[in-house]
Design a protein around this motif. Structure first.
Motif, mmCIF file in Angstrom:
data_model
loop_
_atom_site.group_PDB
_atom_site.id
_atom_site.type_symbol
_atom_site.label_atom_id
_atom_site.label_comp_id
_atom_site.label_asym_id
_atom_site.label_seq_id
_atom_site.Cartn_x
_atom_site.Cartn_y
_atom_site.Cartn_z
ATOM 1 N N TYR A 80 9.947 3.817 0.964
ATOM 2 C CA TYR A 80 10.140 5.168 0.412
ATOM 3 C C TYR A 80 8.915 6.316 0.379
ATOM 4 N N TYR A 81 7.951 5.066 -0.434
ATOM 5 C CA TYR A 81 6.370 5.958 -0.221
ATOM 6 C C TYR A 81 5.572 6.364 0.743
ATOM 7 N N LYS A 140 -1.759 12.547 -2.669
ATOM 8 C CA LYS A 140 -2.024 13.374 -2.027
ATOM 9 C C LYS A 140 -0.067 13.771 -1.426
ATOM 10 N N ALA A 141 0.746 12.645 -2.281
ATOM 11 C CA ALA A 141 1.785 12.681 -1.635
ATOM 12 C C ALA A 141 2.916 13.454 -1.312
ATOM 13 N N ALA A 142 3.603 13.809 -1.131
ATOM 14 C CA ALA A 142 4.177 14.858 -0.666
ATOM 15 C C ALA A 142 5.589 14.941 -1.531
ATOM 16 N N ARG A 161 1.071 -1.181 0.001
ATOM 17 C CA ARG A 161 -0.017 -0.039 0.046
ATOM 18 C C ARG A 161 0.422 1.450 -0.225
ATOM 19 N N ASN A 162 0.044 2.401 -0.480
ATOM 20 C CA ASN A 162 1.436 3.474 -0.813
ATOM 21 C C ASN A 162 1.072 4.277 -0.083
ATOM 22 N N ASP A 163 1.125 6.036 0.693
ATOM 23 C CA ASP A 163 0.911 6.479 1.729
ATOM 24 C C ASP A 163 -0.775 6.739 1.442
ATOM 25 N N ALA A 164 -1.462 6.420 0.467
ATOM 26 C CA ALA A 164 -2.363 6.690 0.610
ATOM 27 C C ALA A 164 -3.981 5.904 1.117
#
Length: 261
Positions: free
Chosen positions: A219-220, A181-183, A37-40
């Motif tokens: 990393y994400y 919405k990745a930084a 899963r990514n940060d979202a």
């Protein structure tokens, strides 16, 4: 209430149930491995899971099971042979008359030789302009199965899991997985890994794995301070060769004279 079939209907439906030849059977891989899963919070198949499958020869995620199925074109051909006047209609339609697809799924009625069966189809996660066509084709296959068409495909018990090959010459592509919405810092880190991967100096997936092993975070999902630390880590562990001009020769250190300014 049981349906009273005429001799013609019974004969036609018997032909509909005849097994398909083996060359008509296709394999659909179904990934059974772990997801990431990514940060979202969006779930995705890890890029390192993609391999050339030793069973079907296609490139898809492994480990996977392979489901046998009959394609839409073959089902349509069989329906045309049995009853050229077969038809289908959606259970519900929109105001403009188009089939009503709800949550990616469609319920239909399929009529063959004057007999009606229901069926359900979905797009199997596909997106884009062809979704409706995919849903309709899947619904017709599903409804035809209610008549016994291709039923043996659903009865095959294939528990065999195809595992990734031990070694593979082809390098797995690196594809950054970032949420909408990745930084900015996360994007910078992902772009750095991708750039190094594209240069061919190191595998981006190896870099991503090393970052996770060092920092305990993907990393994400890193925040800005951790991203900066990860960038320093990359410079130290995955150094890039100094760029050289075409025809440039390296000189021994002893041959270099330093002239003070």
């Amino acid at each position: 209430m049981w349906e009273e079939l005429t001799e013609r209907q019974a004969s036609a439906l018997a032909r509909l149930r005849e097994p398909f030849p083996e060359d008509a059977v296709e394999l659909r891989p179904v990934y059974v491995g772990e997801y990431d899963r990514n940060d979202a919070g969006d779930r995705f198949v890890p890029p390192e899971a993609y391999h050339v499958c030793p069973r079907c020869g296609k490139r898809h995620p492994l480990p996977a099971k392979h489901l046998s199925y009959i394609g839409h074109a073959r089902i349509t051909e069989r329906l045309n042979d049995v009853d050229p006047s077969w038809s289908w209609r959606p259970m519900a339609s929109r105001q403009d008359g188009a089939p009503l697809v709800i949550a990616g799924g469609l319920w239909i009625y399929l009529t063959v030789c004057g007999i009606e069966r229901i069926g359900y189809g979905d797009a199997d996660g596909k997106l884009g302009a062809d979704v409706t066509k995919e849903v309709i084709g899947d619904a017709i296959r599903n409804a035809a199965m209610r008549f016994g068409c291709g039923l043996e495909m659903w009865m095959r018990d294939d528990e065999e899991v195809t595992l990734p090959p031990v070694a593979e010459d082809r390098r797995v592509p690196f594809s950054p997985h970032l949420g909408a919405k990745a930084a900015k810092a996360q994007r910078k880190l992902a772009d750095t890994i991708a750039a190094i991967h594209d240069l061919g100096a190191y595998d981006g997936n190896d870099i991503a794995s090393a970052i996770f092993a060092e920092f305990g975070q993907h990393y994400y999902r890193m925040n800005e301070p951790t991203v900066e630390a990860a960038l320093e880590f990359i410079d130290e562990v995955f150094p890039l060769p100094e760029p050289q001009c075409e025809g440039q020769l390296s000189l021994p250190v002893d041959d270099v004279e330093v002239i003070p300014l």
